[in-house]
Each structure stands twice: as C-alpha cells, then as structure tokens.
Write a protein that holds these residues in place. Structure first.
Motif, PDB file in Angstrom:
ATOM      1  N   SER A   1       0.824  -1.203   0.000  1.00 26.10           N
ATOM      2  CA  SER A   1       0.000   0.000   0.000  1.00 26.10           C
ATOM      3  C   SER A   1       0.859   1.253   0.000  1.00 26.10           C
ATOM      4  CB  SER A   1      -0.917   0.001   1.224  1.00 26.10           C
ATOM      5  OG  SER A   1      -0.141   0.152   2.397  1.00 26.10           O
ATOM      6  N   VAL A   2       0.232   2.347  -0.341  1.00 29.43           N
ATOM      7  CA  VAL A   2       0.887   3.650  -0.199  1.00 29.43           C
ATOM      8  C   VAL A   2      -0.066   4.553   0.559  1.00 29.43           C
ATOM      9  CG1 VAL A   2       2.298   3.495  -2.274  1.00 29.43           C
ATOM     10  CG2 VAL A   2      -0.027   4.431  -2.407  1.00 29.43           C
ATOM     11  N   ARG A   3       0.515   5.523   1.243  1.00 27.54           N
ATOM     12  CA  ARG A   3      -0.286   6.414   2.051  1.00 27.54           C
ATOM     13  C   ARG A   3       0.005   7.842   1.600  1.00 27.54           C
ATOM     14  NH1 ARG A   3       0.114   9.231   6.754  1.00 27.54           N
ATOM     15  NH2 ARG A   3      -1.756   9.251   8.070  1.00 27.54           N
ATOM     16  N   SER A   4      -1.011   8.648   1.627  1.00 26.16           N
ATOM     17  CA  SER A   4      -0.795  10.023   1.207  1.00 26.16           C
ATOM     18  C   SER A   4      -1.730  10.902   2.020  1.00 26.16           C
ATOM     19  CB  SER A   4      -1.104  10.161  -0.284  1.00 26.16           C
ATOM     20  OG  SER A   4      -1.343  11.511  -0.582  1.00 26.16           O
ATOM     21  N   THR A   5      -1.270  12.124   2.315  1.00 25.75           N
ATOM     22  CA  THR A   5      -2.125  13.015   3.090  1.00 25.75           C
ATOM     23  C   THR A   5      -3.059  13.814   2.201  1.00 25.75           C
ATOM     24  OG1 THR A   5      -0.288  14.538   3.080  1.00 25.75           O
ATOM     25  CG2 THR A   5      -0.621  13.264   5.090  1.00 25.75           C
ATOM     26  N   SER A   6      -2.899  13.671   0.889  1.00 28.55           N
ATOM     27  CA  SER A   6      -3.861  14.363   0.028  1.00 28.55           C
ATOM     28  C   SER A   6      -4.438  13.399  -0.993  1.00 28.55           C
ATOM     29  CB  SER A   6      -3.200  15.539  -0.698  1.00 28.55           C
ATOM     30  OG  SER A   6      -2.492  15.049  -1.818  1.00 28.55           O
ATOM     31  N   GLY A   7      -5.647  13.706  -1.410  1.00 29.70           N
ATOM     32  CA  GLY A   7      -6.315  12.830  -2.362  1.00 29.70           C
ATOM     33  C   GLY A   7      -5.547  12.696  -3.666  1.00 29.70           C
TER      34      GLY A   7
ATOM     35  N   GLY B   1      -2.463  13.233  -4.247  1.00 29.19           N
ATOM     36  CA  GLY B   1      -1.212  12.526  -3.968  1.00 29.19           C
ATOM     37  C   GLY B   1      -1.446  11.020  -3.968  1.00 29.19           C
ATOM     38  N   ALA B   2      -2.563  10.609  -3.378  1.00 29.34           N
ATOM     39  CA  ALA B   2      -2.871   9.183  -3.285  1.00 29.34           C
ATOM     40  C   ALA B   2      -2.957   8.574  -4.670  1.00 29.34           C
ATOM     41  CB  ALA B   2      -4.195   8.969  -2.539  1.00 29.34           C
ATOM     42  N   ALA B   3      -3.675   9.264  -5.528  1.00 31.05           N
ATOM     43  CA  ALA B   3      -3.848   8.725  -6.872  1.00 31.05           C
ATOM     44  C   ALA B   3      -2.504   8.582  -7.577  1.00 31.05           C
ATOM     45  CB  ALA B   3      -4.792   9.625  -7.664  1.00 31.05           C
ATOM     46  N   GLY B   4      -1.661   9.576  -7.420  1.00 28.95           N
ATOM     47  CA  GLY B   4      -0.359   9.527  -8.063  1.00 28.95           C
ATOM     48  C   GLY B   4       0.534   8.434  -7.481  1.00 28.95           C
ATOM     49  N   ALA B   5       0.580   8.371  -6.156  1.00 25.71           N
ATOM     50  CA  ALA B   5       1.493   7.433  -5.511  1.00 25.71           C
ATOM     51  C   ALA B   5       1.118   5.996  -5.805  1.00 25.71           C
ATOM     52  CB  ALA B   5       1.488   7.668  -3.997  1.00 25.71           C
ATOM     53  N   ALA B   6      -0.131   5.778  -6.191  1.00 20.57           N
ATOM     54  CA  ALA B   6      -0.606   4.422  -6.418  1.00 20.57           C
ATOM     55  C   ALA B   6      -0.058   3.827  -7.703  1.00 20.57           C
ATOM     56  CB  ALA B   6      -2.129   4.395  -6.458  1.00 20.57           C
ATOM     57  N   SER B   7       0.646   4.615  -8.483  1.00 24.53           N
ATOM     58  CA  SER B   7       1.095   4.117  -9.785  1.00 24.53           C
ATOM     59  C   SER B   7       2.046   2.939  -9.630  1.00 24.53           C
ATOM     60  CB  SER B   7       1.741   5.251 -10.573  1.00 24.53           C
ATOM     61  OG  SER B   7       2.818   5.775  -9.816  1.00 24.53           O
TER      62      SER B   7
ATOM     63  N   GLN C   1      -4.313   0.492  -1.464  1.00 23.37           N
ATOM     64  CA  GLN C   1      -3.745  -0.817  -1.186  1.00 23.37           C
ATOM     65  C   GLN C   1      -4.113  -1.775  -2.304  1.00 23.37           C
ATOM     66  OE1 GLN C   1      -5.547  -2.774   2.236  1.00 23.37           O
ATOM     67  NE2 GLN C   1      -3.524  -3.342   2.978  1.00 23.37           N
ATOM     68  N   GLU C   2      -3.201  -2.678  -2.603  1.00 22.05           N
ATOM     69  CA  GLU C   2      -3.542  -3.692  -3.608  1.00 22.05           C
ATOM     70  C   GLU C   2      -4.742  -4.485  -3.127  1.00 22.05           C
ATOM     71  OE1 GLU C   2       0.818  -4.408  -5.642  1.00 22.05           O
ATOM     72  OE2 GLU C   2      -0.171  -6.069  -4.609  1.00 22.05           O
ATOM     73  N   PHE C   3      -5.641  -4.763  -4.062  1.00 20.48           N
ATOM     74  CA  PHE C   3      -6.848  -5.509  -3.716  1.00 20.48           C
ATOM     75  C   PHE C   3      -6.581  -6.976  -4.000  1.00 20.48           C
ATOM     76  CE2 PHE C   3     -11.307  -6.840  -4.943  1.00 20.48           C
ATOM     77  CZ  PHE C   3     -11.793  -6.836  -3.638  1.00 20.48           C
ATOM     78  N   LEU C   4      -6.455  -7.769  -2.940  1.00 26.50           N
ATOM     79  CA  LEU C   4      -6.137  -9.188  -3.095  1.00 26.50           C
ATOM     80  C   LEU C   4      -7.428  -9.973  -3.213  1.00 26.50           C
ATOM     81  CD1 LEU C   4      -3.479  -9.414  -0.257  1.00 26.50           C
ATOM     82  CD2 LEU C   4      -3.073  -9.090  -2.695  1.00 26.50           C
ATOM     83  N   THR C   5      -7.508 -10.839  -4.181  1.00 24.46           N
ATOM     84  CA  THR C   5      -8.718 -11.661  -4.283  1.00 24.46           C
ATOM     85  C   THR C   5      -8.331 -13.123  -4.277  1.00 24.46           C
ATOM     86  OG1 THR C   5      -8.580 -11.480  -6.678  1.00 24.46           O
ATOM     87  CG2 THR C   5     -10.148 -10.041  -5.577  1.00 24.46           C
ATOM     88  N   GLY C   6      -9.269 -13.934  -3.867  1.00 27.66           N
ATOM     89  CA  GLY C   6      -9.073 -15.374  -3.938  1.00 27.66           C
ATOM     90  C   GLY C   6      -8.461 -15.990  -2.698  1.00 27.66           C
ATOM     91  N   GLY C   7      -8.126 -15.160  -1.701  1.00 40.82           N
ATOM     92  CA  GLY C   7      -7.583 -15.734  -0.472  1.00 40.82           C
ATOM     93  C   GLY C   7      -8.696 -16.196   0.437  1.00 40.82           C
ATOM     94  N   ARG C   8      -8.337 -16.985   1.420  1.00 46.69           N
ATOM     95  CA  ARG C   8      -9.331 -17.367   2.430  1.00 46.69           C
ATOM     96  C   ARG C   8      -9.113 -16.496   3.672  1.00 46.69           C
ATOM     97  NH1 ARG C   8      -8.303 -23.677   1.189  1.00 46.69           N
ATOM     98  NH2 ARG C   8      -7.006 -22.811  -0.482  1.00 46.69           N
ATOM     99  N   GLU C   9     -10.213 -15.972   4.187  1.00 42.63           N
ATOM    100  CA  GLU C   9     -10.098 -14.938   5.219  1.00 42.63           C
ATOM    101  C   GLU C   9     -10.032 -15.519   6.623  1.00 42.63           C
ATOM    102  OE1 GLU C   9     -12.825 -11.629   5.084  1.00 42.63           O
ATOM    103  OE2 GLU C   9     -13.091 -11.867   2.931  1.00 42.63           O
ATOM    104  N   VAL C  10      -9.064 -15.068   7.391  1.00 40.23           N
ATOM    105  CA  VAL C  10      -9.089 -15.319   8.825  1.00 40.23           C
ATOM    106  C   VAL C  10      -8.941 -13.989   9.540  1.00 40.23           C
ATOM    107  CG1 VAL C  10      -8.126 -17.657   8.670  1.00 40.23           C
ATOM    108  CG2 VAL C  10      -6.605 -15.722   9.015  1.00 40.23           C
ATOM    109  N   ILE C  11      -9.131 -14.029  10.804  1.00 37.73           N
ATOM    110  CA  ILE C  11      -8.956 -12.847  11.620  1.00 37.73           C
ATOM    111  C   ILE C  11      -8.045 -13.271  12.755  1.00 37.73           C
ATOM    112  CG2 ILE C  11     -11.404 -13.354  12.151  1.00 37.73           C
ATOM    113  CD1 ILE C  11     -11.636 -10.821  13.645  1.00 37.73           C
ATOM    114  N   MET C  12      -7.078 -12.410  13.086  1.00 35.02           N
ATOM    115  CA  MET C  12      -6.142 -12.753  14.149  1.00 35.02           C
ATOM    116  C   MET C  12      -5.978 -11.546  15.054  1.00 35.02           C
ATOM    117  SD  MET C  12      -3.415 -14.639  11.675  1.00 35.02           S
ATOM    118  CE  MET C  12      -2.590 -15.912  12.569  1.00 35.02           C
TER     119      MET C  12
END
Lengths: 696, 696
Positions: free
Chosen positions: B503-509, B511-517, B574-585
């Motif tokens: 993932s990347v984090r940005s304090t501005s909207g 910025g977020a779009a750009g950093a996601a490249s 954040q990358e959207f992961l699909t196909g995993g099995r979900e647990v909570i810890m």
C-alpha cells in the motif's frame, strides 16, 4: 379405547405359577400384592390353586367375564391360548412371553399367527415380549407387569419403548417420593402401538404430564397427529435415543448432508409440540415440576436466596437456557427493602442474607407472588442454625399457595432439616439437589409454554401451475439414481414461479457460445451430464467469464475434459450474479414423517456452520418467517453494518412453494436449491443451481 | 506452608460462647464433637467454662503454645484480639466474624487495621467473614468451621469462594456416601488466597482430586502458575460462576467482540490444565469417580448391559461428548460369545440379556479387563428377579479389582437390592442414578487425561526486530482512545515481518492517486483518520478499483464525504487481493491473566460463526497448530472439495509472532488483524487491515 387394558374389571393370568422365579408367578403376585380391585383368575392346568386363588385349566372354564388376559406361557403355546381367549370373549391380551419377532423368522411367524387369531376374534394384543401395564388409579390398582418397581399414585404417566428405561424412570420418580398414573412398555408392539397408548394417556383426565421414551417412530405421521392433539392441554416430555447412529451417510446433496439423524426427530417433535430432553435425569426432574406446578406466564425467573453463591449458579444456568431474569420494578424493590435488613439485595437475585427468618420470608414471598412481572420463582436456600427454618418453610408455602406461578426450590442442608424440606415438598414445591437443576426445570416449563402458545399462522396457497409440473415429471427421464436433467429442473421450477438465473442450454460447445449472446456478461459455464453430480469438483464449472472470447475458450477446454464419455455433454451458460447473499433451500422426504422443507446459510460456510432450519410441510407464512429468523446467519440476511435487508418475502415465498410442492408432487424425494441468491431489491432473488431427485 | 492452619497442634476459640445460636458456640462445639486431636482453649472473659472446657480471659493467659486461633467476636473487637494473638506468638488466625470489607468503607478500614497488625507479628489471616477450614485427617480431625455439614474422611478436597457452594458440594458428596479430605472457604480472602490454599491442597499426598469453585480470579497469573504445577499429578475440577455477566460491552474491535465473559476463564483453565464443569452436579459426580478410579489410558468406552435401552442412552451421551466406542476385536468378541447365550450381543455395547448370572459376568469381565483395547468400562445393569444379583456383583468386583481401568456403573433397581449396590460401591466402583451420568463422568476422565498428556511443544522464537517496534511505539501519537495511526501500524507489523498487503499512504487525495502508480490494479482506497474507526460503515472504503481513472474519482468522492473535519483525512491505497481465504487474528490483554492470542474464521460470517480460538501467550508451534486445527472453519483453510490447503505455516508464524509481541510490547492492549488473507502459495499470506490499541 383401551379401558379394557388399563381398567379391566377382571383379569386372568395364563401360566400363573407357584415357581417364584417365573413371570407367571410374578405377574400374579404383583396383581395380588397391589390389591387389584377386581377378581384375579389364575390359569394353570397343573395346579389347584396359586397363592390361595383357585386355579382354572383354561380361561374357558372361568365362570365370569374377563376383560384382560396376561399370557406368561412359552411362546409356542401362545396361539392356542389366544384362540381360547377369543372363544371366551376376552378383548385385551398382554403377552409377557418372549420368543417372537425378536428371535428371528420363526418367532416372526408365531407372532403373525397370534395376530391373525386375535384379529379374527377382535382381540387387541399388547406385546408380545412386553413388560406389561400399570394403572395406579386407586379405583383400579392394576399391576399387570412383571417388574419389582413400586406403584404409587401420581399424575405423571410413563410410556417407554424400553422396559429398562420405563423402570428407570419410575425408580427415579420414586427416589424423590413421586408416583405415577399409568405405565406402559409394549415390547414388540405388534398391535397396540405407542401412538395408541399415547392417545389414551392423553385422554386420561388424571394424567397431567406424559413422559415418553422412543427408540424409533412406528408411524411418524400418526405420532404427530396424536401428540399434536395432546400438547395444547398437557405436556409431553420426551427422549428419543439412538441419536449417535452413523446412518444416513450415502446422502448425495447438501440438504441431506445438513440433516443428521437427530434432525428428523427434532422436526417431528417440533410439529407435535413435544418438549425434547437429552438425559433421563432432566426428563424426570421436569416431569416432577410439571406435575405439581402450573406453567409460567412468561419466560423470566426471579431468584430468591439467603446464601449468595448458589443463586449465581442458578442465574448462570437460567441465562444459558434463554430464561430472562425478571427486572423487578422500583415499587417491588422498595416493598422488599422495607421487609429486609439493609445488607440484603432487593434486585433479582433477591438475597435476604442468612439472618432472614419467618418474619421476612412471609411478606417478601407475598410481594413476589402478587407482582405480575414475576413469572416463576426459584428459591435456593440454606438452613442457618440461628434461624427458625421450619417457620421460614411455613411462611413460604403459606404465602405462595395458589399463587398460580411455578415455584421450585433447592435446599442446601443436611438430614437434620429433612422435615423442613418435606414441608416444602408437601406443599407441591419440588425441591432439587442443585440450583442448576431448578433453573433447567423452569427453562423447560417456559419452553413448553412458548410452544403451546405459538401462533401457527394462517394457511396460504400461492399460485403455481402444479399440473405443468406434474407433466414435467411424467415426461422426465431421470438418471439412474433419480436426478432430473437440467432442462426439466428449469421447467419444474418455472411452473412454481421460482426464478432461476437466466441461462441457455446447448448440446454442443459451439452452440453454447452462440446461444449465450442473449445473456449479459459475465456468465458462468456449467457442464450438464448425468455422470457429473458434483460439477465443481470435476472441473465442470467456470465462473465469471467476462466476454464471448473467454466463453469460447472455456467451452473448448471443457470439450476436451469431458471428451470420451458415452454421451457427449450438454452445456448451460448462465448469467453470473454477484453481490447477492447466499442461502440454500430444499426439501427432503422425511422417512415416513412427511416432507421436510429446509433453509440454510449458503456459500463456503454451509457445511461449517451447519446452519439450517427444517420444518415439516405444509408451512404457513409464520412458519417460513420463523425458520428464517431462527438461522444463525439471519443477521447476514437482515443486513449487518448498515447493509439493507435482503427481500425476505421472496425467500418466504420459495419456502411456501416448496411446501406446496411437497403436497403436489410426492414423487420428489429431494430437492436442493443451492445457492439461492437473495438481494435487497424486491423480486431479484434467484436460484443459481438446482437439483431434483425423484423416486426411482 | 499452611500446616499451622490445617494441622494445628492446639487451637483457641476467641469468643467461645454458651449461647447455642452463636458462632462462638458452634465453632467450639464442632471442634469438640469431631474430636479434635489437640487441646481446645475457649477464650471468654465472662465465662469460667464452656462445654466443660476451662475458659481463659485472653489467649495471653493460655499456658500452652497455640497454632491457630478462631475469632468469633464482633468485628470492632477483632484488631485487639489479633494483637493479643501476635503477642502470644500464634501464627494462624481464622476470622469467622463478618463486618469487614463486605459492609463498605468502615469495614474495609477495620480489615486493613487487622492486616497491618497481623503483618507486624507475622500472623497469617484466613478470612475475615469466612466459614473456616476442615481437615478430616484422623490424625488431626479439625472442624474449625461453623456449618453443620458432616466431616467424613475421604480423598477429595473442597475449595470454594462461596461458603454456600462449599457446603452444597460437601452435602452432595455425603448424600452418596463419599467423604472429603480438606475443606476451605476463605471469605474476604484478605491475606491467605485461594491460590495459596490450592497450592497447599495440591501438595497434600492424601488429596487425590480437588474440587474448586471460583467466582473471580484474584491473581490469574498466579492461579495459572499454581494450578499448572498440580494438574499433571492430580486433577483440579472447577466451576467458574458469573458467566452470564453482561459486561465487556464497550469493546471496540472484533477480537474483543468474539471474546465473551467466559472465554478468559476457559483460556486460564486451558493453560492450567484445569477441567471445567458447568454444573455442580457434574462436578460432584466426576470428583467421585476421580477419587476412586484410575484415569483411563485412552478415550474409548466399553458399555456392558443386561437391559438394552439404557445402554443406548449411555452410548448416545458418550458419543455426544466425543468419547469413542471401543471397537472390540474379533478375538474378544469370540471369547465373549463363548461365555454368553446366543441371544446376547458381543459387540459394543455388550448386551448379556437379562438372564446372565454370575457364571457369565465373571468371565466376561475378566476378558474385558485383560483386553488392552478396553480403556474404560460403563456397566448399566438391572437386577432381574430370577438372577443371583449379589453373585453378579461379586463376580464383577472380583474380576475388575486392580484392573487399572476406570469402571463406573448404573444400577436400575429398588431398595431391595441396596446391598448389591453397596457391594459394588464398596469395591470403589461409583454407581450413578442414570446411564448418561456415567457416560459424562467417563468423558471428564478422558478429558483430564488428554489435557494431562498433551504435548506442549518446544519454545520457538522467530526473528523479529523488537527494538524497531519499541521505537515505533515510543514515537507514536495514538488517538484519544489509544489507536495507532495507520503508518505506525504498518511499521510495527513490518518490524515483526508480518506482511501487509502492499500500500501507499498520502495526506492528500491527488497525492494518493499519483502514488498508487507503483501498485498493481485493482486497488482499494481507504480513509485514514482518527475519527473514523469503522471505516466500512462510514463510507471510508472503496474496494476493487480497476484503474487510475476510477481511483481518482473515488478519491474525489471521499474528499467530499470527509470534508469539514478538523484535520483533513489521509488516504491509503492498497492492492486488492482476491481469492484468499479470510481469517482474523489478534491479541488482547486478558485482564490480569496475561495476553491472549486469537485466530478466528474471517469474512462476513465472523460474528455469526463466533469461531475463534484463544490461548495465553507465549505460544509454541504446537499451540499455534492446535488453535488452527480447533477452528470450526479449519476445513475451509485445509481445503474442501479438492481445493489445496492454504499455507498453514505462515498463519502459525503470525500467531507465534503475536505471542512474542505480547512479551516484547506490553503497551499493546489489543491488536486486530482483520482480515488476514491466506493463500495456497507459500509466503503470500497478507494482512489486509490492522488496528492496534495501546494503553492510554
């Protein structure tokens, strides 16, 4: 009517014997010792008298009329004895003797012979291989049974498919000083059935509670019919054993897999309003309470203690069993406060502290008896040596007499205070050994009331085209094990207006790709071949196909995979629905009890959650609603975290239609709608995949 | 060591009285009547003698040494009495008197004063507001207690936080003719604690089983320490009450929501190897069996009956409690067959039929006693009138004597056969009223053995950078309620090599779009703002964003939604992961017991399934594995319907690292990794979202 069996005016004991270890001696002796109110006629060609009763060579020699004959002679002589009973005009025969169906084919033939003779004469047979009957009514006092257990008048009737269990139940009543009314354990049940006995006990005014032990249902539908007529008036408390059987393994579909051995019993009991127990101890204790206390008017309990700790335990157990704790009003708390010392607690559990005596207990019991919020009382008391405990007991029993609410108690004390406990018991308040037991008993009483007072709802018939569905079935060519081809499944559901996700079917791969042009992508491709039952496992399903090109490729792959089968596979292309919430629904023939309708939580958790509700058809909308509401996954359907609820009515409608189908199309033994996708938007609910199995 | 308390050589009763309704009379009388082996010194300045014992004005006047003083005078006089005990050199004082902490502040002050005095003199205080102690050892015979319950020597010790419950347990042992060894109920527990008493009972060679009733843990860690040292050698059977408390409501995260009041008790008992019961009846019955029978060597049961039905019930109950039914070998079946009549069943349950007598029971018991497959025996018998039942009992007890396997029985009979039951009981075989009880008792014994013999596994420390994590915490600026900002969460998990989805984090909207490249589409957009805890509910999460344009639009919408907050929001893409099995810890501070580590089934069913396993840190890999294996959803992780298993080792690693974190970073009170996506491919397991709360 079984009056001749349970209230005979005169009885014969065929095979009455002087040998003290024989059944013929035992039955005669039991009748004699318990002072049967009519004459007893021993039948034995080799004795002049037995236990001072004049003996007869045959029932035909007896000068008086006889209502009931007890047969205690070896099996091979029984047919002739029954023949003579017929000639004599005896209408009821208990066959205590063993050596019939339970020993195999030869015994079965003998049993059939006996039955045939009996039918010829209009004789009703109880047994064979049966312990017998008892009726403690002082006007009758019939101990036509070969056990040693006591017979003490009471208002609990005992009916058990096992003589050993019947004895155990009776012995455990006796241990706590409680008697019974009628008693039956009918062995091979060749003629008079458990259902018939149950009906008779139900019609007996003095029977206030029926304890029932079943190992298997002879005729589940008849059982439901009989029991349903009784439970609105008196509770039937039951145990069904054999719950750990490892049967029902070869079931192919989900509906079946969710259905363990116990489910059909639960469904039958639910329909009939029978309260189920899992241990004999719980059964006995609840029966005692039902026999002596009125049912509660609501499901909360008020706990009163003078000892702290045990009240916590009672409360924990009550909460675990979904009893509420009565919220005492400010007014009631104030009134209690005025009677009790400042160290007391006037909230529920009310803790009087150990110093409270008769002057405190009298008024507080009166306050609680008069408070309409108080549905039931659980007293858990110690007997402090500095308190007039007998006075406390007198005040409690006096204040609560006729209060119309169930009261149960536990006393933690020793034998020095046995007279105090006796005082409480004599007032009809059951006293148990442990506070948890008292809580369990009240929970069972509340359960009975909830079932007795449930609203069955109005019958409702949705418009369907049953004739069209019948035609589908008449023309269908099911697979060897009875599954309908996909096209028939589609047509059958359409006749009941149950929506399937839009799809097209084609017998060739290229055809499938072409025909799919009417559908909206993404789509799902599924193989349709009678050899492929678990499609997903066998690579016969491809989900989420984005466009026509991908569909063509998927079809080509599947052609390769399923090449070489005797019949070439057909294909179904179906719109891929996303975003719905998955449920699974179905119906299943319930081995003689009718048809069960089912709804469960769907998706990958289906088998993990084992979250399914079953009911016998037909259903009312109230039934359908309560099934959905009872799902563990209900909150998911109703919407968690701000999501809207799915369209519940459409799910209810499908349940109702399945219920109608059970009546309309008895050929269907199993149907599995899995998954059904439910959406928030009305009318979008759709079945994605369905399987139907018919009687083959 | 508490020998001075439980094995005093001489005792004083301060406040010994002639008033029969006083505690001072009762304690003296109890000591006298039970024939205490040392001298008793009544202390009462107003009497010359009490019950013929010479009275003293003060302990200081007593000529001999005294080990134990029982104080029965009003609270306000207690400090002075304790002072005098100190001067006299008495080392143990039981304060029976009430009026201390339990009555409020003034009482608390008095209690503190007493404690301070006691510490000055090295006196240990038991109580105040306590029932007292008992030791049935015939060499001591100490009844320093004000109840009326009997004291009969035995090998079960009773320890209860409630006097009422202690009495009830003892009374119910007595009812079935069983005695106890030591007995303690220590009231306010101001000094000598339950843990200390437990340790003492554990070290007592004659105590074979400990029955424990707790309402709350004073010091959970100490309890675990003490109990863990006992349970490998002798069972601790416990009830914890107060399970229905409606506390723990204000818990914010999932880990917490899955954790009900009972869980921490279960976790504590699990760590300590304590066997938990939910009703006193089950507790008492199991204690009797443990006190008289050896633990089983395996978890299967062999049922023997002469009565059919009750054996089915015992079997049902045993199966429901995860006991297996012993599969008897062909050889054993053949041997049994040779002893029994052809109507018998030689499979398990073995049914001898009612006619079997001593000649059958002797040999078959010997066969079963010698068969190594037979781990435990459950006999459920009736007493047919035509059988020599005493002979049967003699054969059974003779054949099974010293067989090294637990044997329990139920007899369905009446008082005529009481001597038969006594014969069986005298041989140490517990006889219960119901077959289900016998099954439950054997299940509890098997549970003890499984816990006692479990393999704790080797300690294993994974490489982490705890110092880096400590620095993150030191520099972090948590929100008002203690939650760490997302960036700190990321860094902290990185220090423990726990992968977060990229993932990347940005304090501005923008910025977020750009950093996601740098990331691979699809992505997820999440708001990061201290006011927004449940992001999904508040519209702060957009899933499955397919491309850069869609991301820009999503950011713009969120800017609008969260406009006007005091601080502008930051964004995480954040990358959207699909196909995993979900647990909570997660991990959670366990109110004094240490830190609990958790894993549960994730996804929308988390709260429906309530499928979570908790263990106290630190964990071994064996612990981690058994937690995962114990999940209801385990089959989903292991792969159903042909799917491969997820990479279990990576899940175990995270659990182990959470365990290490619990030790390294005690500032963390709660951590919630939800969801964690597990994949079949090794190393792909990743945390998608995490929240960490620190002590605030």
């Amino acid at each position: 009517m079984l009056d001749g069996l349970y209230k005979p005016r005169a009885v014969a004991v065929i095979g009455a014997s002087t040998k003290t270890l024989s059944i013929g001696y035992r039955v005669l002796e039991n009748l004699r010792m318990h002072d049967f109110r009519g004459p007893i006629f021993p039948i034995n060609p080799r004795e002049r008298s037995v236990r001072s009763f004049r003996c007869y060579r045959s029932v035909l020699e007896v000068p008086d009329e006889i209502d009931l004959a007890n047969i205690c002679i070896p099996a091979k002589f029984v047919p002739k004895a029954v023949e003579e009973c017929g000639e004599k005009g005896i209408k009821f025969v208990i066959i205590h003797s063993a050596g019939f169906r339970e020993v195999g084919e030869k015994g079965q033939a003998l049993e059939n012979e006996v039955l045939e003779t009996a039918r010829r004469y209009g004789i009703r047979i109880y047994g064979p291989n049966s312990q017998g009957v008892m009726n403690s009514d002082p006007e009758v006092s019939l101990y036509a049974n070969f056990t040693f257990t006591p017979m003490k008048p009471g208002n609990i009737s005992i009916l058990a498919q096992s003589g050993g269990v019947a004895e155990l139940l009776n012995l455990n009543l006796e241990r706590i000083g409680v008697g019974f009314r009628m008693y039956g354990s009918n062995g091979n049940a060749s003629d008079i059935s458990i259902d018939e006995l149950l009906e008779y006990f139900g019609s007996d005014d003095e029977t206030r509670v029926i304890m029932l032990y079943v190992e298997s249902f002879q005729d589940p539908q008849r059982f439901v019919e009989v029991a349903s007529a009784i439970t609105p008036h008196k509770p039937i408390l039951a145990i069904k054993s054999g719950t750990s059987e490892e049967g029902a393994r070869a079931i192919t579909s989900h509906t079946g897999a969710l259905l363990d051995v116990d489910t059909s019993t639960d469904v039958i009991f639910e329909k009939a309003g029978v309260i189920r127990f899992h241990t004999q101890e719980d059964l006995v204790q609840a029966a005692v309470a039902f026999s002596r206390q009125p049912p509660p008017r609501g499901n909360t309990v008020t706990v009163v203690t003078n000892a702290g700790g045990p009240a916590i335990q009672a409360t924990d157990q009550a909460m675990a069993l979904d009893l509420g704790l009565t919220k005492l009003s400010g007014k009631t708390q104030q009134a209690l406060r005025e009677c009790l010392n400042p160290m007391s607690s006037v909230r529920n559990p009310v803790d009087t502290t150990a110093t409270a005596g008769p002057d405190e207990f009298g008024p507080i019991m009166k306050i609680l008896a008069d408070d309409p919020d108080v549905h039931s009382l659980l007293l858990t008391l110690v007997t402090p040596f500095f308190v007039d405990n007998m006075g406390v007991a007198e005040q409690i029993t006096g204040a609560l007499e006729g209060c119309g609410k169930p009261v149960v108690a536990t006393y933690m004390t020793n034998e020095n205070w046995a007279h105090v406990i006796q005082k409480v018991r004599d007032a009809g308040i059951p006293v148990f050994d442990y506070p948890e037991t008292a809580a369990r008993v009240l929970a069972a009483m509340a359960r009975y009331v909830a079932i007795r007072d449930r609203d069955p709802g109005e019958a409702e018939t949705l418009e369907v085209d049953a004739d069209a569905a019948r035609k589908v079935l008449a023309d269908a060519k099911p697979s060897g094990d009875g599954f309908l081809p996909a096209a028939d499944v589609t047509r059958l559901l359409a006749a009941y207006s149950i929506s399937l996700a839009r799809s097209v079917r084609s017998t060739s791969g290229s055809g499938a790709a072409g025909a799919a042009s009417d559908l909206r992508f993404p789509v799902v491709l599924k193989v349709d071949h009678e050899d492929v039952v678990h499609k997903t496992d066998e690579g016969g399903v491809v989900l989420d196909i984005p466009d026509a090109g991908a569909l063509e490729r998927a079809v080509a792959e599947m052609d390769t995979r399923f090449a070489g089968r005797s019949i070439a596979p057909a294909y179904v292309v179906q719109e891929f629905l996303t975003g719905g919430r998955e449920v699974i629904m179905g119906l299943k023939d319930a081995a003689g009890a009718g048809t069960m309708i089912m709804i469960g939580t769907g998706g990958i958790y289906t088998e993990v959650l084992r979250d399914a509700q079953f009911r016998l058809a037909p259903l009312t909308r109230t039934d359908a609603r309560s099934m959905i509401a009872a799902l563990k996954g209900h909150s998911i359907l109703a919407g968690t975290r701000g999501e809207p609820s799915v369209d519940m009515e459409s799910l209810e409608d499908i349940l109702l239609k399945l219920g109608q189908m059970a009546g309309d199309l008895p050929e269907i033994v199993e149907m599995d709608l899995n998954p059904v996708l439910a959406f928030a938007e009305p009318g979008r609910t759709a079945v994605v995949d369905a399987r139907i199995r018919v009687r083959s």
